[in-house]
Enzyme design. Structure first.
Site, PDB file in Angstrom:
ATOM      1  NE  ARG A  80      -2.662   0.997   3.468  1.00 54.73           N
ATOM      2  CZ  ARG A  80      -3.382   0.666   4.549  1.00 54.73           C
ATOM      3  NH1 ARG A  80      -4.594   0.166   4.399  1.00 54.73           N
ATOM      4  NH2 ARG A  80      -2.909   0.831   5.754  1.00 54.73           N
ATOM      5  CE  LYS A 183      -2.443   4.633   7.228  1.00 52.85           C
ATOM      6  NZ  LYS A 183      -3.687   5.160   7.740  1.00 52.85           N
ATOM      7  CD  GLU A 219     -12.007   5.309   4.427  1.00 49.14           C
ATOM      8  OE1 GLU A 219     -11.514   4.439   5.148  1.00 49.14           O
ATOM      9  OE2 GLU A 219     -11.340   6.175   3.825  1.00 49.14           O
TER      10      GLU A 219
HETATM   11  N1  PLP Z   1      -9.421   4.078   6.433  1.00 48.81           N
HETATM   12  C1  PLP Z   1      -8.581   5.073   6.748  1.00 48.81           C
HETATM   13  C2  PLP Z   1      -8.870   6.436   6.264  1.00 48.81           C
HETATM   14  C3  PLP Z   1      -7.454   4.797   7.546  1.00 48.81           C
HETATM   15  O1  PLP Z   1      -6.616   5.763   7.908  1.00 48.81           O
HETATM   16  C4  PLP Z   1      -7.228   3.480   7.977  1.00 48.81           C
HETATM   17  C5  PLP Z   1      -6.037   3.155   8.748  1.00 48.81           C
HETATM   18  O2  PLP Z   1      -5.029   2.780   8.239  1.00 48.81           O
HETATM   19  C6  PLP Z   1      -8.138   2.494   7.612  1.00 48.81           C
HETATM   20  C7  PLP Z   1      -9.223   2.824   6.836  1.00 48.81           C
HETATM   21  C8  PLP Z   1      -7.929   1.077   8.015  1.00 48.81           C
HETATM   22  O3  PLP Z   1      -6.936   0.472   7.262  1.00 48.81           O
HETATM   23  P1  PLP Z   1      -6.058  -0.710   7.854  1.00 48.81           P
HETATM   24  O4  PLP Z   1      -6.995  -1.772   8.234  1.00 48.81           O
HETATM   25  O5  PLP Z   1      -5.179  -1.101   6.735  1.00 48.81           O
HETATM   26  O6  PLP Z   1      -5.334  -0.148   9.011  1.00 48.81           O
HETATM   27  C1  COI Z   2      -4.326   3.042  11.376  1.00 44.42           C
HETATM   28  O1  COI Z   2      -5.339   2.405  11.619  1.00 44.42           O
HETATM   29  O2  COI Z   2      -3.208   2.542  11.335  1.00 44.42           O
HETATM   30  C2  COI Z   2      -4.361   4.456  11.086  1.00 44.42           C
HETATM   31  O3  COI Z   2      -3.480   4.891  10.443  1.00 44.42           O
HETATM   32  C3  COI Z   2      -5.477   5.226  11.597  1.00 44.42           C
HETATM   33  C4  COI Z   2      -5.096   6.592  12.124  1.00 44.42           C
HETATM   34  C5  COI Z   2      -4.314   6.580  13.383  1.00 44.42           C
HETATM   35  C6  COI Z   2      -4.597   7.498  11.083  1.00 44.42           C
END
Ligand code: PLP
Ligand code: COI
Length: 339
Positions: A80, A183, A219
């Protein structure tokens, strides 16, 4: 190091001993550097400061029941970050380099990995920034990739207890053809006002809708949204949400539990029809939602009757946690064991 109160850790920054850095210059990545400083120095015209050339990741390490430290789905976070780098024209961090820097940062700070059973984990924060100077709107030629870590507790103070969320229509975190699917910091800057208002209004977070029509769920703040309807796991398909690695894992686990898994647009009106809803992410883990308030229509959608988390959300939560902590078999090879 002072005694850490593992059980009461917030989700926040705390200083550990070391971070690991790698600089990109003259078209290539250099040697790893270990630092004990919490600060970085850079050129005042660095592109990360002016034009948002920055991306970050978030992943976690857990101490398992067997005492081994496991990092969850490291390769997916690495991939990612490559997509994020491409999205804002930064140098890519190869998966192998990402792995090396993450492992080094964890190993150098092993004493900060919370023990098994404390409900805490080591949050790993990789960061990629444009450090080269530009004044015209152009990509930098120099980058810094670094990883720092810190012990954390649950993102939402409620932990696995149900949270309340607020639907917003007067802010978007990302545009349909913008950067919502990667991200990068700008998405989070764009979400701050809506998130802060949701907190002030007594909600754990806000739910963003699709920016074009404001008809579909995007989201749940820094986490993906999911709903359970009968025997089906439903989660939004949208070009402006971050493809969550937790959600990706839950879809696999849900299918293995015999649920039908569907990724499609989720109209706000469908909130009436779900038996269970929740937010999922590395920081949020699986956070069941007990109430969603639509601040424009005043409508309230309620879940978790008598404060009870739904059966399927519970099953998914314990299965995921079990894999991360070594109490369930890791049949997909999602964990990297820190040797
Ligand atoms: N959506 C957003 C905007 C996020 O910042 C995150 C965190 O990383 C997620 C979803 C969840 O993603 P992940 O499960 O890869 O941490
Ligand atoms: C995560 O779930 O790792 C995130 O990055 C969420 C937030 C702290 C930005």
């Amino acid at each position: 190091m002072n005694e850490i109160d593992w059980k009461n850790l917030p989700f926040g920054y705390s200083k550990t001993d070391y971070n690991v850095r790698c600089y990109y210059k003259d078209g290539k990545w250099g040697e790893l550097e270990v630092s004990d400083s919490e600060f970085i120095t850079m050129h005042m015209a660095a592109t990360c400061l002016h034009y948002g050339q920055e991306a970050f990741e978030g992943l976690k390490a857990f101490t398992g029941i067997d005492g081994k430290v496991r990092i969850f789905r490291l390769e997916e976070n690495a991939k990612r970050m490559i997509r994020s780098a491409n999205g804002v024209m930064m140098a890519e961090v190869p998966v192998e380099l990402f792995r090396e820097v993450v492992l080094k940062a964890v190993k150098l700070n092993l004493k900060y990995v919370p023990p098994y059973g404390e409900g805490a984990s080591l949050y790993i924060r990789p960061l990629l920034i444009g450090t080269g100077a530009q004044v015209g709107v152009k990509a930098a030629k120099e980058y810094l990739f670094m990883v720092f870590v810190g012990p954390v507790g649950p993102y939402f103070k409620e932990g696995f207890n149900p949270v309340k969320m607020q639907i917003v229509r007067d802010y978007d975190r990302a545009a349909p053809l913008g950067t919502g699917h990667i991200k990068v910091g700008g998405n989070y800057a764009a979400s701050l006002r809506a998130g802060d208002r949701a907190h002030q209004d007594g909600f754990a977070s806000c739910i963003f809708l699709d920016a074009r029509e404001k008809k579909y769920i995007d989201e749940a703040g820094p986490a993906n949204f999911f709903g359970i309807k009968g025997n089906t796991y439903v989660t939004p398909d949208s070009s402006s949400i971050l493809p969550s690695i937790t959600n990706m894992s839950m879809r696999v686990l849900a299918a293995e539990m015999g649920l039908k898994v569907v990724q499609r647009q989720v109209p706000v009106t469908e909130l009436e029809e779900f038996d269970e809803v929740g937010a999922c992410g590395t920081a949020a883990v699986i956070s069941p939602i007990c109430m969603i308030h639509d601040r424009d229509t005043g409508k309230e959608y309620k879940y978790c009757k008598n404060g009870q988390v739904g059966d399927i959300s519970q099953k998914l939560y314990f299965k995921l946690k079990g894999i991360q902590e070594g109490t369930e078999p890791d049949i997909h090879g999602w964990n990297t064991i820190v040797e």
